[in-house]
Design a protein around this motif. Structure first.
Motif, PDB file in Angstrom:
ATOM      1  N   SER A  36       0.676  -1.357   0.039  1.00 36.45           N
ATOM      2  CA  SER A  36      -0.140   0.038   0.182  1.00 36.45           C
ATOM      3  C   SER A  36       0.920   1.293  -0.058  1.00 36.45           C
ATOM      4  O   SER A  36       2.105   1.020   0.225  1.00 36.45           O
ATOM      5  CB  SER A  36      -1.058  -0.102   1.314  1.00 36.45           C
ATOM      6  OG  SER A  36      -0.181   0.225   2.410  1.00 36.45           O
ATOM      7  N   TYR A  37       0.386   2.521  -0.339  1.00 37.83           N
ATOM      8  CA  TYR A  37       1.122   3.593  -0.092  1.00 37.83           C
ATOM      9  C   TYR A  37       1.710   3.871   1.276  1.00 37.83           C
ATOM     10  O   TYR A  37       2.634   4.740   1.253  1.00 37.83           O
ATOM     11  CB  TYR A  37       0.092   4.676  -0.546  1.00 37.83           C
ATOM     12  CG  TYR A  37      -0.367   4.623  -2.034  1.00 37.83           C
ATOM     13  CD1 TYR A  37       0.677   5.408  -2.930  1.00 37.83           C
ATOM     14  CD2 TYR A  37      -1.568   4.215  -2.459  1.00 37.83           C
ATOM     15  CE1 TYR A  37       0.133   5.252  -4.510  1.00 37.83           C
ATOM     16  CE2 TYR A  37      -1.912   4.094  -3.758  1.00 37.83           C
ATOM     17  CZ  TYR A  37      -1.136   4.754  -4.845  1.00 37.83           C
ATOM     18  OH  TYR A  37      -1.267   4.698  -5.938  1.00 37.83           O
ATOM     19  N   LYS A  42       7.232   8.869   1.929  1.00 37.64           N
ATOM     20  CA  LYS A  42       7.191  10.120   1.274  1.00 37.64           C
ATOM     21  C   LYS A  42       8.490  10.982   1.359  1.00 37.64           C
ATOM     22  O   LYS A  42       8.918  11.002   2.677  1.00 37.64           O
ATOM     23  CB  LYS A  42       5.934  10.949   1.365  1.00 37.64           C
ATOM     24  CG  LYS A  42       4.490  10.101   1.223  1.00 37.64           C
ATOM     25  CD  LYS A  42       3.464  10.934   1.527  1.00 37.64           C
ATOM     26  CE  LYS A  42       1.973  10.367   1.457  1.00 37.64           C
ATOM     27  NZ  LYS A  42       1.903  10.074  -0.211  1.00 37.64           N
ATOM     28  N   ARG A  75      -0.425   9.217 -11.822  1.00 42.19           N
ATOM     29  CA  ARG A  75      -1.284   9.504 -10.650  1.00 42.19           C
ATOM     30  C   ARG A  75      -0.722   8.681  -9.521  1.00 42.19           C
ATOM     31  O   ARG A  75      -0.448   8.891  -8.397  1.00 42.19           O
ATOM     32  CB  ARG A  75      -2.867   8.759 -10.786  1.00 42.19           C
ATOM     33  CG  ARG A  75      -3.524   8.774  -9.597  1.00 42.19           C
ATOM     34  CD  ARG A  75      -4.742   8.077  -9.848  1.00 42.19           C
ATOM     35  NE  ARG A  75      -4.982   6.912 -10.344  1.00 42.19           N
ATOM     36  CZ  ARG A  75      -4.555   5.787  -9.509  1.00 42.19           C
ATOM     37  NH1 ARG A  75      -4.391   5.986  -8.171  1.00 42.19           N
ATOM     38  NH2 ARG A  75      -4.577   4.401 -10.145  1.00 42.19           N
ATOM     39  N   ILE A  76      -0.177   7.238  -9.809  1.00 44.25           N
ATOM     40  CA  ILE A  76       0.544   6.548  -8.882  1.00 44.25           C
ATOM     41  C   ILE A  76       1.724   7.165  -8.209  1.00 44.25           C
ATOM     42  O   ILE A  76       1.841   6.941  -6.977  1.00 44.25           O
ATOM     43  CB  ILE A  76       0.785   5.069  -9.365  1.00 44.25           C
ATOM     44  CG1 ILE A  76      -0.690   4.354  -9.590  1.00 44.25           C
ATOM     45  CG2 ILE A  76       1.458   4.272  -8.347  1.00 44.25           C
ATOM     46  CD1 ILE A  76      -0.428   3.262 -10.793  1.00 44.25           C
ATOM     47  N   LYS A  78       2.397  10.280  -8.204  1.00 41.62           N
ATOM     48  CA  LYS A  78       2.072  11.408  -7.310  1.00 41.62           C
ATOM     49  C   LYS A  78       1.332  10.887  -5.870  1.00 41.62           C
ATOM     50  O   LYS A  78       2.160  11.530  -4.924  1.00 41.62           O
ATOM     51  CB  LYS A  78       1.181  12.411  -8.075  1.00 41.62           C
ATOM     52  CG  LYS A  78       1.614  13.132  -8.931  1.00 41.62           C
ATOM     53  CD  LYS A  78       0.599  13.909  -9.679  1.00 41.62           C
ATOM     54  CE  LYS A  78       1.044  14.971 -10.797  1.00 41.62           C
ATOM     55  NZ  LYS A  78      -0.228  15.806 -11.396  1.00 41.62           N
ATOM     56  N   ASP A  79       0.579  10.073  -6.048  1.00 40.76           N
ATOM     57  CA  ASP A  79      -0.021   9.625  -4.665  1.00 40.76           C
ATOM     58  C   ASP A  79       1.072   9.153  -3.885  1.00 40.76           C
ATOM     59  O   ASP A  79       1.164   8.953  -2.650  1.00 40.76           O
ATOM     60  CB  ASP A  79      -0.939   8.454  -4.852  1.00 40.76           C
ATOM     61  CG  ASP A  79      -2.296   9.147  -5.664  1.00 40.76           C
ATOM     62  OD1 ASP A  79      -2.165  10.403  -5.777  1.00 40.76           O
ATOM     63  OD2 ASP A  79      -3.007   8.647  -6.122  1.00 40.76           O
ATOM     64  N   ALA A  80       2.276   8.393  -4.454  1.00 41.14           N
ATOM     65  CA  ALA A  80       3.212   7.768  -3.470  1.00 41.14           C
ATOM     66  C   ALA A  80       4.119   8.669  -2.846  1.00 41.14           C
ATOM     67  O   ALA A  80       4.738   8.407  -1.830  1.00 41.14           O
ATOM     68  CB  ALA A  80       4.204   6.851  -4.296  1.00 41.14           C
ATOM     69  N   GLY A  81       4.224   9.855  -3.324  1.00 48.75           N
ATOM     70  CA  GLY A  81       4.893  11.217  -2.514  1.00 48.75           C
ATOM     71  C   GLY A  81       6.271  11.196  -2.776  1.00 48.75           C
ATOM     72  O   GLY A  81       6.970  11.683  -1.864  1.00 48.75           O
ATOM     73  N   SER A  84       7.264  13.556  -8.348  1.00 46.58           N
ATOM     74  CA  SER A  84       6.433  14.679  -8.814  1.00 46.58           C
ATOM     75  C   SER A  84       6.466  14.493 -10.385  1.00 46.58           C
ATOM     76  O   SER A  84       7.433  15.304 -10.796  1.00 46.58           O
ATOM     77  CB  SER A  84       6.297  15.997  -8.398  1.00 46.58           C
ATOM     78  OG  SER A  84       5.236  16.723  -8.994  1.00 46.58           O
ATOM     79  N   GLU A 178      -0.410  -0.186 -10.115  1.00 48.24           N
ATOM     80  CA  GLU A 178      -0.064   0.433  -8.749  1.00 48.24           C
ATOM     81  C   GLU A 178       0.984  -0.600  -7.731  1.00 48.24           C
ATOM     82  O   GLU A 178       1.830  -0.273  -7.468  1.00 48.24           O
ATOM     83  CB  GLU A 178      -1.402   0.529  -7.938  1.00 48.24           C
ATOM     84  CG  GLU A 178      -1.378   1.347  -6.500  1.00 48.24           C
ATOM     85  CD  GLU A 178      -2.706   1.545  -5.899  1.00 48.24           C
ATOM     86  OE1 GLU A 178      -3.207   2.464  -6.209  1.00 48.24           O
ATOM     87  OE2 GLU A 178      -2.992   0.641  -5.399  1.00 48.24           O
TER      88      GLU A 178
END
Length: 210
Positions: A36-37, A42, A75-76, A78-81, A84, A178
């Motif tokens: 999971s993220y 991050k 998107r993946i 970016k969401d992972a942090g 960018s 993902e």
């Protein structure tokens, strides 16, 4: 069976089932533990990298897959942090190569001798994937290759155990991608490579993970 033929098969079966409750559902292969993220650390300031992608089908470039691959990968990441994605190459580049390996063992035509329609019998179609991800920053490239996963799509009268998490087939691509991208990032974080991107000199490293 080609990818386009499998998509057509799923579409036809959906129409044939009409108002029935049974619709094509997918689930991820069980060979790898879910990630999971929250398993990804991050960065305070994510790396600003240009994203390039290449979608392959059985090892050959399939340009029509590049657009959805880039959209989902953006998107993946970016969401992972950690990264960018940007249009310029201010700090470097991240490249994602995804190879879709067709499952030739579950072709509808192979069941042509069956007495009942395919959706009355039920079958499972499998798409296997292999991903490579490379990150280049300040002259240094780190990467992971051979990141594997699979997604299964159940068609028709098939009972899926309650403990298996299922989702609509149109979400399958994003979910399997993902898992593979997050596994690649996690591997590079555990090795300490991502943390050193801004401090070490140039070298290339590509490590295969199963």
């Amino acid at each position: 069976m080609s990818i386009s033929h499998r998509i057509l098969l799923i579409f036809v079966l959906s129409l044939s089932l009409g108002g029935c409750a049974t619709q094509p559902m997918s689930f991820l292969g069980a060979s790898f533990a879910p990630i999971s993220y929250t398993d990804i650390r991050k960065r305070d300031v994510p790396l600003r990298l240009k994203l390039t992608v290449e979608f392959q089908r059985n090892g050959e470039h399939f340009p029509k897959g590049d657009v959805p691959l880039k959209d989902y990968a953006t998107r993946i990441l970016k969401d992972a942090g950690v990264i960018s994605p940007v249009e310029d190459r201010q700090e470097g580049e991240v490249k994602v190569v995804l190879n879709n390996i067709a499952d030739r063992g579950t072709v509808a035509a192979e069941q042509s001798g069956a007495r009942h329609p395919l959706w009355m019998i039920g079958t499972t179609i499998t798409d296997a994937y292999e991903l490579s991800i490379f990150i280049t920053s300040q002259g240094k490239t780190i990467g992971r290759t051979g990141i594997r996963h699979a997604v299964h799509t159940a068609l028709g009268n098939i009972s899926i155990p309650d403990y298996i998490q299922t989702f609509p087939h149109d979400q399958a691509f994003g979910k399997v991608l993902e898992q593979m991208i997050l596994r690649g990032l996690q591997s590079m974080q555990k090795s300490g490579e991502l943390a050193k991107l801004n401090s070490l000199g140039a070298y290339h490293f590509g490590k295969q993970i199963g």
